[in-house]
Design a protein around this motif. Sequence first.
Motif: not given
Length: 162
Positions: A6-35
């Motif tokens: 619930s913090g300010g700009g830096r915390d929000r940027r960190r959270t957004v980065t975590l979400i983007k990283d998680a989406l990339r990892e999810l994409r990779n895992q789903l790609s591996l599952l589909n493979h």
Amino acid sequence: MSFISSGGGRDRRRTVTLIKDALRELRNQLSLLNHQVSRRLELKDVDLDCLELVHRHGPVTPGELARLAGLHPATLTGVLDRLQRAGWVARERDPNAADRRAVWVHALKDRNAELFGLYSGMNRSLDELFEGYGEAELAVVADFLRRATALGRAATEELAQE
């Protein structure tokens, strides 16, 4: 498992980065599952992708499927030939079309259990994961995924036009 701050700009940027990283990892895992699913079914990854599109949007014309898959029509012909030979799809002439070559592609139901069975472990795990969220939280997740998918579609179309 909450990493939303619930913090300010830096915390929000960190959270957004975590979400983007998680989406990339999810994409990779789903790609591996589909493979792995493709490997078990003795299909190419692109064949499985197209089969999913036929299941989701079908029946479709080959031209529409090529557009949905981002494939050249000649490439799609090879994909459809393989899927038809393996008993996953059928191509049927459109009796109402002026062009006698017009066809519709539809998924054959005979092998659905085989396909869906390979995803059953992931589906069970997702159902268990969903149990940890309330209805309002699930609505936010569903909205986020729909909107992120639309953004991905727009980015793909933009790159395809360059």
